[in-house]
Enzyme design. Structure first.
Site, PDB file in Angstrom:
ATOM      1  N   LEU A 152       0.824  -1.215   0.000  1.00  0.00           N
ATOM      2  CA  LEU A 152       0.000   0.000   0.000  1.00  0.00           C
ATOM      3  C   LEU A 152       0.853   1.256   0.000  1.00  0.00           C
ATOM      4  CD1 LEU A 152      -2.454  -0.989   2.884  1.00  0.00           C
ATOM      5  CD2 LEU A 152      -2.540  -1.610   0.462  1.00  0.00           C
ATOM      6  N   CYS A 279       8.128   3.862   5.282  1.00  0.00           N
ATOM      7  CA  CYS A 279       8.542   2.533   4.815  1.00  0.00           C
ATOM      8  C   CYS A 279       9.924   2.471   4.188  1.00  0.00           C
ATOM      9  CB  CYS A 279       7.503   1.992   3.845  1.00  0.00           C
ATOM     10  SG  CYS A 279       6.022   1.478   4.707  1.00  0.00           S
TER      11      CYS A 279
END
Ligand code: UDX
Ligand code: UDX
Length: 468
Positions: A152, A279
């Site tokens: 995502l 991330c």
């Protein structure tokens, strides 16, 4: 199917809302009471397209919020773990949250359940989750551990979830694979996409998505390797941009030529001030640490990180060379989020640049369409916040573009010019064509392209690699 999702952060909350939209009964568990209260009261804690619709559609019926992990586990066939895995001082992922969740779940594993890692975790984590659960007295027949990584992106997480390029199911036991196949069946059999209330399909989405079944360890590595590869693409093109600056080539033209090779692809080749977010920085570091621990020195990724750090410094040098000295300069900053379309400022290269400018004595007035509240918590009163790009530009010595918001690519340039004290734009995201900016009267600096000045407009206008 009844599903528990542990962690209501960017990953957990989106996964929970999407599972509910697929038709499952979902319990989202979090240990932060304040967050739970807010979610129960209808607040949407993150800026994510379609999330408000999904939460209001399912909250209180198919989607409930709870603090009781043991109870959630007891009532569910599948338990997804999506708690944070922040980096430790040594760059490894801190798995203490995952461990405490595994311990607590153990009390609720009375009949067969699958425990699924959704968080990005090092390759041996599923094995550890299994060991912790066994240590807490659970019978090996009562559970399996699987890895079902998410890909995502913030801002488009809902559509990324519902229209993925692939669904990766990593598990060493067929019975667990069957549970996961059932969970995703409305997507893989296409029935979800035929519903009138389904979230609209984005361009490029191939439906139904393919399922890739792998071993648990391979799935854990797929997630790490995917993020590291994308980060590498960004650092690669940023390095190419630096060469372009040295030789007088235009990196956007290079990207157009290179990215048109279908083996390479044009996505994730946008040069800029480097990657940030919750991330890439953390995952590249963690992948390096995992490889090192396993005896492989992944020097390539060290270089990816070095180029990424350097990219911010190069941008700062550009600001200095455009403005000479920074002390006392009034700078307008467009963008604080780590990328466009989100209010997230974690590891934001924009904030790094702002902080460096402040340290050098500049005064910063910033505008971001979504991230100002969050930025306020971090930088407090050290900068001023404006209500629009034009208000930020008012009276400034230069305008800096630090985040690739669509809004910033469509500014009324005439108005920007009127607001600025000096018509200088330093664009860290290449949102404009240098020649057009020069024609509008700006001195314009960007990444991997020659600076453009109003009195030096090249005779041939070049746009997207083609002569205009
Ligand atoms: C996190 C990781 O950063 C990412 O690598 C991983 O892939 C998914 O989880 P995100 O969802 O953005 O991403 O994390 P964060 O915003 O930190 O949310 C985690 C949630 O878990 C928080 O709401 C926190 O309160 C909750 N939590 C944390 C628990 O419920 N229990 C815990 O023991 C720890
Ligand atoms: C990323 C991955 O894309 C996603 O698959 C994973 O699940 C989580 O991490 P996200 O962090 O939301 O998603 O952002 P992404 O859109 O990937 O951008 C990351 C950073 O790279 C941003 O700072 C962005 O500005 C930068 N970036 C991205 C570039 O500099 N150039 C590009 O071409 C693309």
């Amino acid at each position: 199917m009844r599903i528990t999702v542990v962690g209501s952060g960017n990953v957990g909350l989106v996964a929970g809302a999407c599972f509910a939209d697929l038709g499952h009964e979902v319990i989202v568990v979090d240990n932060n009471q304040q967050k739970l209260e807010a979610l129960r009261n209808g607040e949407v804690p993150i800026h994510e397209k379609f999330l408000p619709e999904l939460l209001s559609r399912h909250r209180g019926n198919r989607l409930i919020f709870s603090a009781d992990l043991k109870d959630g586990a007891r009532r569910s066939a599948a338990i997804f773990v999506a708690v944070g895995t922040p980096p430790t001082g040594r760059g490894e992922a801190d798995l203490s949250y995952v461990e405490s969740v595994a311990r607590e779940i153990s009390g609720g594993l009375e009949d067969y359940k699958v425990v699924i890692e959704k968080s990005t975790v090092p390759v041996y984590t599923s094995e550890w989750i299994r060991r912790i659960i066994l240590r807490n007295g659970v019978d090996a027949d009562s559970f399996d551990v699987a890895s079902n990584p998410e890909f995502l992106r913030e801002g488009t997480a809902v559509t990324d979830f519902l229209f993925p390029d692939r669904i990766v199911i990593g598990c060493d036991h067929d019975r667990a694979v069957e549970v996961l196949r059932k969970i995703y069946a409305p997507m893989t059999d296409g029935s979800y996409y035929r519903r009138t209330a389904a979230i609209p399909q984005p361009d490029r989405a191939a439906i139904p998505p393919p399922v890739i079944v792998t071993s648990t360890k391979s799935a854990e590595l797929i997630k790490h390797a995917s993020n590291a590869f994308l980060a590498m693409k960004i650092s690669f093109i940023n390095a190419v941009a630096s060469v372009c600056e040295s030789v007088g080539a235009d990196v956007n033209q290079v990207v157009h030529g290179v990215g048109s090779d279908s083996r390479i692809g044009g996505r994730f080749l946008n040069p800029g001030i480097g990657y940030g977010g919750s991330c890439f920085p953390k995952d590249v570091k963690a992948f390096c640490a995992v490889a090192r621990e396993c005896g492989y020195d992944f020097g390539l990724l060290d270089e990816v990180m070095r180029i990424n750090e350097d990219q911010r410094q190069r941008f700062l040098r550009k600001v200095r060379s455009a403005l000479w000295t920074l002390r006392g300069k009034r700078l307008a900053v467009l963008g604080l989020a780590f990328k466009g379309g989100t209010d997230d400022i974690r590891e934001s290269p924009a904030l790094f640049v702002v902080q460096a400018l402040l340290e050098e004595g500049s005064q910063v007035t910033a505008y971001d369409p979504a991230a100002m509240d969050r930025a306020r918590e971090t930088v407090g009163s050290s900068i001023q916040f404006a209500n629009s790009a034009y208000e930020a530009a008012h009276g400034a010595d230069a305008l800096l573009i630090l985040t690739e918001w669509e809004e910033f690519a469509n500014l009324d340039l005439k108005r920007v010019r009127q607001e600025l004290r000096y018509p200088i734009v330093i664009d860290g995201r290449n949102l404009y064509e240098p020649e057009l900016m020069a024609a509008q009267g700006f001195t314009y600096y960007s990444v991997g392209r020659a600076a453009a000045h109003p009195d030096g407009v090249p005779s041939v206008l070049v746009k997207n690699g083609k002569k205009a």
